[in-house]
Design a protein around this motif. Sequence first.
Motif, PDB file in Angstrom:
ATOM      1  N   VAL A  82       5.557  -6.780 -36.325  1.00  0.00           N
ATOM      2  CA  VAL A  82       5.043  -8.105 -35.937  1.00  0.00           C
ATOM      3  C   VAL A  82       5.269  -8.319 -34.436  1.00  0.00           C
ATOM      4  O   VAL A  82       4.382  -8.808 -33.726  1.00  0.00           O
ATOM      5  N   PHE A  83       6.453  -7.921 -33.975  1.00  0.00           N
ATOM      6  CA  PHE A  83       6.848  -8.130 -32.574  1.00  0.00           C
ATOM      7  C   PHE A  83       5.869  -7.433 -31.609  1.00  0.00           C
ATOM      8  O   PHE A  83       5.410  -8.042 -30.639  1.00  0.00           O
ATOM      9  N   LEU A  84       5.545  -6.188 -31.895  1.00  0.00           N
ATOM     10  CA  LEU A  84       4.751  -5.398 -30.946  1.00  0.00           C
ATOM     11  C   LEU A  84       3.354  -5.988 -30.691  1.00  0.00           C
ATOM     12  O   LEU A  84       2.994  -6.220 -29.524  1.00  0.00           O
ATOM     13  N   PRO A  85       2.551  -6.247 -31.734  1.00  0.00           N
ATOM     14  CA  PRO A  85       1.219  -6.812 -31.450  1.00  0.00           C
ATOM     15  C   PRO A  85       1.291  -8.166 -30.745  1.00  0.00           C
ATOM     16  O   PRO A  85       0.459  -8.462 -29.881  1.00  0.00           O
ATOM     17  N   LEU A  86       2.318  -8.944 -31.109  1.00  0.00           N
ATOM     18  CA  LEU A  86       2.481 -10.274 -30.505  1.00  0.00           C
ATOM     19  C   LEU A  86       2.756 -10.140 -29.000  1.00  0.00           C
ATOM     20  O   LEU A  86       2.090 -10.779 -28.162  1.00  0.00           O
ATOM     21  N   VAL A  87       3.707  -9.303 -28.665  1.00  0.00           N
ATOM     22  CA  VAL A  87       4.074  -9.111 -27.252  1.00  0.00           C
ATOM     23  C   VAL A  87       2.907  -8.471 -26.495  1.00  0.00           C
ATOM     24  O   VAL A  87       2.581  -8.872 -25.374  1.00  0.00           O
ATOM     25  N   PHE A  88       2.260  -7.510 -27.140  1.00  0.00           N
ATOM     26  CA  PHE A  88       1.112  -6.824 -26.525  1.00  0.00           C
ATOM     27  C   PHE A  88       0.005  -7.833 -26.180  1.00  0.00           C
ATOM     28  O   PHE A  88      -0.524  -7.842 -25.061  1.00  0.00           O
ATOM     29  N   GLY A  89      -0.303  -8.696 -27.145  1.00  0.00           N
ATOM     30  CA  GLY A  89      -1.372  -9.678 -26.939  1.00  0.00           C
ATOM     31  C   GLY A  89      -1.057 -10.624 -25.796  1.00  0.00           C
ATOM     32  O   GLY A  89      -1.873 -10.827 -24.884  1.00  0.00           O
ATOM     33  N   ILE A  90       0.137 -11.206 -25.826  1.00  0.00           N
ATOM     34  CA  ILE A  90       0.499 -12.196 -24.787  1.00  0.00           C
ATOM     35  C   ILE A  90       0.589 -11.515 -23.425  1.00  0.00           C
ATOM     36  O   ILE A  90       0.128 -12.048 -22.414  1.00  0.00           O
ATOM     37  N   TYR A  91       1.147 -10.319 -23.409  1.00  0.00           N
ATOM     38  CA  TYR A  91       1.334  -9.567 -22.157  1.00  0.00           C
ATOM     39  C   TYR A  91      -0.015  -9.356 -21.440  1.00  0.00           C
ATOM     40  O   TYR A  91      -0.130  -9.601 -20.243  1.00  0.00           O
ATOM     41  N   TRP A  92      -1.022  -8.943 -22.202  1.00  0.00           N
ATOM     42  CA  TRP A  92      -2.314  -8.682 -21.544  1.00  0.00           C
ATOM     43  C   TRP A  92      -3.082  -9.971 -21.262  1.00  0.00           C
ATOM     44  O   TRP A  92      -3.947  -9.989 -20.388  1.00  0.00           O
ATOM     45  N   LEU A  93      -2.752 -11.049 -21.988  1.00  0.00           N
ATOM     46  CA  LEU A  93      -3.357 -12.341 -21.644  1.00  0.00           C
ATOM     47  C   LEU A  93      -2.854 -12.816 -20.281  1.00  0.00           C
ATOM     48  O   LEU A  93      -3.548 -13.517 -19.556  1.00  0.00           O
ATOM     49  N   LEU A  94      -1.619 -12.397 -19.946  1.00  0.00           N
ATOM     50  CA  LEU A  94      -1.012 -12.820 -18.677  1.00  0.00           C
ATOM     51  C   LEU A  94      -1.498 -12.014 -17.479  1.00  0.00           C
ATOM     52  O   LEU A  94      -1.101 -12.279 -16.355  1.00  0.00           O
ATOM     53  N   LYS A  95      -2.343 -11.024 -17.728  1.00  0.00           N
ATOM     54  CA  LYS A  95      -2.733 -10.135 -16.622  1.00  0.00           C
ATOM     55  C   LYS A  95      -3.551 -10.866 -15.557  1.00  0.00           C
ATOM     56  O   LYS A  95      -3.589 -10.466 -14.404  1.00  0.00           O
ATOM     57  N   TYR A 132      -2.888 -13.715 -14.446  1.00  0.00           N
ATOM     58  CA  TYR A 132      -1.988 -14.509 -13.606  1.00  0.00           C
ATOM     59  C   TYR A 132      -1.193 -13.575 -12.701  1.00  0.00           C
ATOM     60  O   TYR A 132      -1.473 -12.393 -12.614  1.00  0.00           O
ATOM     61  N   HIS A 133      -0.162 -14.107 -12.091  1.00  0.00           N
ATOM     62  CA  HIS A 133       0.622 -13.299 -11.158  1.00  0.00           C
ATOM     63  C   HIS A 133       1.443 -12.244 -11.911  1.00  0.00           C
ATOM     64  O   HIS A 133       1.873 -12.456 -13.045  1.00  0.00           O
ATOM     65  N   LEU A 134       1.651 -11.095 -11.254  1.00  0.00           N
ATOM     66  CA  LEU A 134       2.406  -9.991 -11.851  1.00  0.00           C
ATOM     67  C   LEU A 134       3.793 -10.443 -12.307  1.00  0.00           C
ATOM     68  O   LEU A 134       4.312  -9.944 -13.312  1.00  0.00           O
ATOM     69  N   LYS A 135       4.346 -11.399 -11.567  1.00  0.00           N
ATOM     70  CA  LYS A 135       5.720 -11.803 -11.902  1.00  0.00           C
ATOM     71  C   LYS A 135       5.796 -12.465 -13.286  1.00  0.00           C
ATOM     72  O   LYS A 135       6.800 -12.382 -13.965  1.00  0.00           O
ATOM     73  N   TYR A 136       4.689 -13.106 -13.716  1.00  0.00           N
ATOM     74  CA  TYR A 136       4.703 -13.699 -15.062  1.00  0.00           C
ATOM     75  C   TYR A 136       4.760 -12.607 -16.125  1.00  0.00           C
ATOM     76  O   TYR A 136       5.440 -12.722 -17.126  1.00  0.00           O
ATOM     77  N   GLN A 137       3.960 -11.545 -15.855  1.00  0.00           N
ATOM     78  CA  GLN A 137       3.945 -10.417 -16.796  1.00  0.00           C
ATOM     79  C   GLN A 137       5.339  -9.777 -16.875  1.00  0.00           C
ATOM     80  O   GLN A 137       5.824  -9.476 -17.961  1.00  0.00           O
ATOM     81  N   ASN A 138       5.970  -9.577 -15.703  1.00  0.00           N
ATOM     82  CA  ASN A 138       7.307  -8.965 -15.679  1.00  0.00           C
ATOM     83  C   ASN A 138       8.343  -9.860 -16.342  1.00  0.00           C
ATOM     84  O   ASN A 138       9.209  -9.381 -17.071  1.00  0.00           O
ATOM     85  N   THR A 139       8.243 -11.157 -16.068  1.00  0.00           N
ATOM     86  CA  THR A 139       9.197 -12.082 -16.692  1.00  0.00           C
ATOM     87  C   THR A 139       9.037 -12.058 -18.202  1.00  0.00           C
ATOM     88  O   THR A 139      10.017 -12.024 -18.952  1.00  0.00           O
ATOM     89  N   PHE A 140       7.779 -12.047 -18.648  1.00  0.00           N
ATOM     90  CA  PHE A 140       7.537 -12.011 -20.092  1.00  0.00           C
ATOM     91  C   PHE A 140       8.077 -10.711 -20.709  1.00  0.00           C
ATOM     92  O   PHE A 140       8.675 -10.725 -21.797  1.00  0.00           O
ATOM     93  N   LEU A 141       7.871  -9.600 -20.001  1.00  0.00           N
ATOM     94  CA  LEU A 141       8.386  -8.317 -20.499  1.00  0.00           C
ATOM     95  C   LEU A 141       9.906  -8.348 -20.599  1.00  0.00           C
ATOM     96  O   LEU A 141      10.491  -7.848 -21.560  1.00  0.00           O
ATOM     97  N   LEU A 142      10.534  -8.950 -19.600  1.00  0.00           N
ATOM     98  CA  LEU A 142      11.998  -9.043 -19.592  1.00  0.00           C
ATOM     99  C   LEU A 142      12.486  -9.883 -20.778  1.00  0.00           C
ATOM    100  O   LEU A 142      13.389  -9.467 -21.508  1.00  0.00           O
ATOM    101  N   ILE A 202       0.292  -3.730 -10.124  1.00  0.00           N
ATOM    102  CA  ILE A 202      -0.510  -4.402 -11.159  1.00  0.00           C
ATOM    103  C   ILE A 202      -0.948  -3.374 -12.196  1.00  0.00           C
ATOM    104  O   ILE A 202      -1.458  -2.305 -11.856  1.00  0.00           O
ATOM    105  N   ARG A 203      -0.690  -3.667 -13.453  1.00  0.00           N
ATOM    106  CA  ARG A 203      -1.101  -2.771 -14.531  1.00  0.00           C
ATOM    107  C   ARG A 203      -2.508  -3.167 -15.007  1.00  0.00           C
ATOM    108  O   ARG A 203      -2.761  -4.347 -15.251  1.00  0.00           O
ATOM    109  N   VAL A 204      -3.352  -2.166 -15.091  1.00  0.00           N
ATOM    110  CA  VAL A 204      -4.715  -2.439 -15.553  1.00  0.00           C
ATOM    111  C   VAL A 204      -4.859  -1.842 -16.949  1.00  0.00           C
ATOM    112  O   VAL A 204      -4.423  -0.712 -17.191  1.00  0.00           O
ATOM    113  N   PHE A 205      -5.442  -2.631 -17.847  1.00  0.00           N
ATOM    114  CA  PHE A 205      -5.567  -2.134 -19.217  1.00  0.00           C
ATOM    115  C   PHE A 205      -6.534  -0.961 -19.272  1.00  0.00           C
ATOM    116  O   PHE A 205      -7.635  -1.017 -18.749  1.00  0.00           O
TER     117      PHE A 205
END
Lengths: 482, 302
Positions: free
Chosen positions: A10-23, A25-35, A184-187
């Motif tokens: 459950v965790f992985l698809p959830l984090v994956f989805g939100i992570y790429w939705l944040l792309k 926005y600024h990279l720092k949001y993506q990194n903060t979310f990953l952290l 910046i990570r590109v999907f």
Amino acid sequence: MLFNSLDFAVFLPLVFGIYWLLKNYHLKYQNTFLLLSSYVFYGWWDWRFLMLIAFSTIVDFIIGNLLFKAEKSFKRKILLSLSLVVNLGLLGFFKYFNFFIDNVNQVFSFLGKPLELRGLEIILPVGISFYTFQTLSYTLDIYHKKLKPTNNFMAFAGFVSFFPQLVAGPIERAKNLLPQFKTIRVFNKQKAIDGLRQILWGLFKKIVIADQCALIVNDCFSNPEAYNPLTLVFGAFFFAIQIYGDFSGYSDIAIGTARLFGFDLMKNFAFPYFSRNIAEFWRRWHISLSTWFRDYVYIPLGGSKGTKAMVVRNIFAVFLISALWHGANWTFIIWGLIHALCYVPLLFFNTTRTYTDTVAVNRLLPNLKELLSILFTFILTTLAWIFFRAETLSHAFNYLDAIWSESIWQIPNFVNNMMAFTTFLLVGFMLATEWIAREHNFALEKLATNWKRPLRWTFYYLLILSIFYFFGSEQEFIYFQF
Amino acid sequence: MKGFLRYILLFLMPLLVLLIAMEIFLQSIPNNYKVKSNYIEKHSEAIETLILGNSHTYYGLNPEWMDQQSFNMSHVSQSFDIDLAILKHYLPKMTQLNTVVIRLSYDSMFETLSETNEHWRYKDYALYTNIPLEYYWKHHSEILSISFKENLKRIYKYYLKSEASVTCNPFGWGMDAHSSQAKDLYKTGALVAKKHTATSKNLFDDNFKTLKEIADLCLQNKVDVIMVTPPAFESYYLNLNYQQLEATVNTGLELANQYDHVSYYNFLEYWRFDREHFFDADHLNERGALLFSKMINDIIHK
């Protein structure tokens, strides 16, 4: 959180989805979310140990920057020592304190002056050996002026606690992983699909191979006297496969998961059981740890420079430290010693780098010499694994004694012969698949990719159904205890 | 990204269909929990004696042999916290209830279902009863709670081999511990005694608190509580840990002393039960259940 758990599913698809939705926005949001996600992933076991990671992160971030600015050699040494004391001090306390107390007690008792010092009830924080080595490499690289420190705390904290590899590696170097947090990570669809294929193969190796082997191995090792020699030989064989399936399976899931998030982690296993000597085995087994010891222990000690005696000393030092890294137990020390003893003759015959290529390139099968070399190396490593698996030295010697006690030519007496036969077939399938793919990064990297979709998908469905079928309770990964 | 999601969804579709079909098939199999839940929902107003507990009372007490309108709401591995939840949920509707029979087995004070490796049984309460417990999200699905292999077996047994899936009688007594399939009493005794011997006392205080809550709840509703340590075969009771057994028996005696409406009976080594009454070393068969039910019936009359 375990990779082979429903929570992670459950965790992985959830984090994956939100992570790429944040792309967007600024990279720092993506990194903060990953952290944050990484801390949730780790805190799932025991949130209290998050403080250890956070402490280690803050200390090495500050020391890294101070080291870079410091010019005086004395000050640099003080800072490095501080980092070593903090990191190794924590590791030493959690992992080796009771081992130290036990051995002090035994020594004094042997001398006729029993001390009876009491150990502490210490819970070993999951993955402490892995992230400690990762942060240490950062400080050491800055000290040796091989790396510039980062000013980006979020990126550094992400590097230390990146959830795919936080608890059991690969032990990443800042040089490789840290810059990926700053760009910046590109999907990439193909990369994500490759990642999923690697996760699939990792889960297959963990759940279908390692966990099935574990059932036989646990029976054999829990009561070796109850089994005939051939059964115990198979028990040792299945443990060799179990630990490979377990750990390389974990690494495949980690690397595959990182790819879903646009990260490339280093390769940790390169089909080690197809090695033709011990030196090649160590270039293919737990590569991130072997290269860590090479760069931060073996080379600083002098490496292969100097007299043969010095090189032999360096080899023994590396295997001893590697053994202790795995755990505070004499069984690991003997395991390391066996590997060192197998390695040293290669030094004298200058054959440590004889096999740097893949075995039987462009051929379907190995020739007789290659086959015998592979078998011989496998037997040596399996013998050493008996010590690795045993709980105490006497347990290991009991196991070996039970193997030699009677004639080996007896029909195996497994608790469940049908299960042993099924496991044997599954192991055969895994080894055959990996043999076919031995020139690639992981077994499914190229295999089946040029098949027509219905056939390819059927193959994947069969793998998934076999994972479902053999998925029992969520079994921990062996390397979590290190 | 959209292309990737479409591709993955397409790939996963057959698997999702398979899993959903399995879930529907599994939930459609009749089972003891569903049967018992339906009964108690319909007849709660008429029940006079309610039996709670684990497999020891589930197999040991058959309400058919009791004079009062009785119902056995025990389930395998059911612990005191669930007994309490059942009581809290149904007691307001049970206007005729005058007695609650509850087991105090050797292991009862030292475990709760959530702490055992049988915690998957929570899904049966979540899916087939209305009992409010603290469920984990996985408990709301059959396929997420039990292994795929086990679920395939269940589907095969019910749909292809037409094997009965309900093993209790209409009054909740477990019929599948039959003497014709009795196990080796000596082999099972030592093994089960070891399994039931707790490694820690961590849960004792919580369970004691729960028992007191049950006693208080029954007192408020003018319901008597009969606590029983069920009979076991000698191979079981001779292998028990003395301290754990003493703590269990003392709990029963202490509560019986503390509350007038609570009584405690220890049948663990009761002489009238011999090998012909046991299915295995700690469970009664149908003959044992007949004898034990009649004894409890006499106690209720007293």
